[in-house]
Enzyme design. Structure first.
Site, PDB file in Angstrom:
ATOM      1  N   ASP A   1       0.844  -1.201   0.000  1.00 53.13           N
ATOM      2  CA  ASP A   1       0.000   0.000   0.000  1.00 53.13           C
ATOM      3  C   ASP A   1       0.873   1.243   0.000  1.00 53.13           C
ATOM      4  O   ASP A   1       2.020   1.201   0.439  1.00 53.13           O
ATOM      5  CB  ASP A   1      -0.829   0.083   1.288  1.00 53.13           C
ATOM      6  CG  ASP A   1      -1.878  -0.988   1.386  1.00 53.13           C
ATOM      7  OD1 ASP A   1      -2.236  -1.557   0.354  1.00 53.13           O
ATOM      8  OD2 ASP A   1      -2.315  -1.256   2.518  1.00 53.13           O
TER       9      ASP A   1
ATOM     10  N   PHE B   1       7.532   3.319  -1.124  1.00 56.59           N
ATOM     11  CA  PHE B   1       8.548   3.564  -0.098  1.00 56.59           C
ATOM     12  C   PHE B   1       9.057   5.000  -0.044  1.00 56.59           C
ATOM     13  O   PHE B   1       9.725   5.389   0.908  1.00 56.59           O
ATOM     14  CB  PHE B   1       9.737   2.596  -0.242  1.00 56.59           C
ATOM     15  CG  PHE B   1       9.357   1.154  -0.071  1.00 56.59           C
ATOM     16  CD1 PHE B   1       9.002   0.659   1.182  1.00 56.59           C
ATOM     17  CD2 PHE B   1       9.319   0.291  -1.157  1.00 56.59           C
ATOM     18  CE1 PHE B   1       8.633  -0.669   1.345  1.00 56.59           C
ATOM     19  CE2 PHE B   1       8.954  -1.037  -1.012  1.00 56.59           C
ATOM     20  CZ  PHE B   1       8.610  -1.522   0.241  1.00 56.59           C
TER      21      PHE B   1
END
Length: 227
Positions: free
Chosen positions: A64, A77
């Site tokens: 996600d 990230f």
């Protein structure tokens, strides 16, 4: 109408015209209207906009987007400049330090666009999420789109590297032609799992060695200082 602005538009045109995507679009319109959703709607396809299909050399697959305020901007990230690195990203930088000997960037520098501009596609399997609710948009149709993106990349003749961290990402191995591409797997860099098989994977040196062996420039995994 989706407009990524590069080769992804033609490659994904059939997906954007499909019934599942129209349902996903209607779901997201309602979600953005009624809830706080990340990333901002204009940033959903940031990863594809910055790293065109033909430029991809490495795929880093996340799950996600970050679900806390000010973090997600459409690239797995990565966080915006000046935002403190989330714990998973701290662990990624620790692994880069141990693997390549590079110094860790300042704690407020987790902006990974310099990687993306070198050909690192920072792709989440689900491209949106409700604030504070991890996994809240899984199973709504986005994974069909991101699976197709992975398949399209796998169909390319020139070899690339797929870095898959965590069960969700590792489940995508069947979509990848492992006879042509390198697949590097590990546990998710989250503090909950990083010590159980993420650290020590040497993903970054292995990826660069593979790229160089196939006549491609390695990735500079350092980050420039934010001015």
């Amino acid at each position: 109408m989706v407009n990524i602005g590069n080769s992804w538009d033609a490659l994904l045109a059939d997906q954007f015209a499909s019934e599942y995507y129209q349902k996903l679009r209607a779901f997201l319109i309602k979600e953005y209207r009624e809830h706080t959703v990340y990333p901002a709607a204009e940033n959903i396809f940031s990863a594809l906009k910055i790293t065109a299909y033909e430029n991809v050399k490495v795929v880093i697959l996340g799950q996600d987007p970050y679900h806390e305020p000010g973090q997600a901007h459409g690239m797995a990230f990565s966080v915006m400049p000046g935002v403190q690195q989330p714990p998973s990203l701290v662990n990624i930088f620790k692994e880069i330090r141990d693997d390549l000997g590079l110094p860790m960037p300042d704690k407020n520098n987790g902006y990974l666009v310099p990687w993306a501009k070198q050909g690192v596609l920072l792709l989440n399997t689900s491209l949106t999420v409700r604030e504070h609710q991890a996994g809240s948009h899984r199973g709504k149709g986005c994974e069909i789109l991101t699976d197709r993106i992975i398949e399209l990349l796998s169909e390319r003749e020139d070899p690339m590297v797929f870095i898959l961290w965590g069960r969700n990402a590792r489940n995508k191995v069947p979509l990848i032609d492992i006879s042509r591409h390198m697949v590097l797997e590990g546990q998710h860099p989250s503090p909950l799992s990083a010590y159980g098989g993420f650290f020590g994977g040497r993903y970054f040196s292995k990826a660069n060695a593979f790229l160089e062996a196939n006549g491609k420039a390695p990735i500079d995994w350092s980050l420039p200082e934010i001015n």
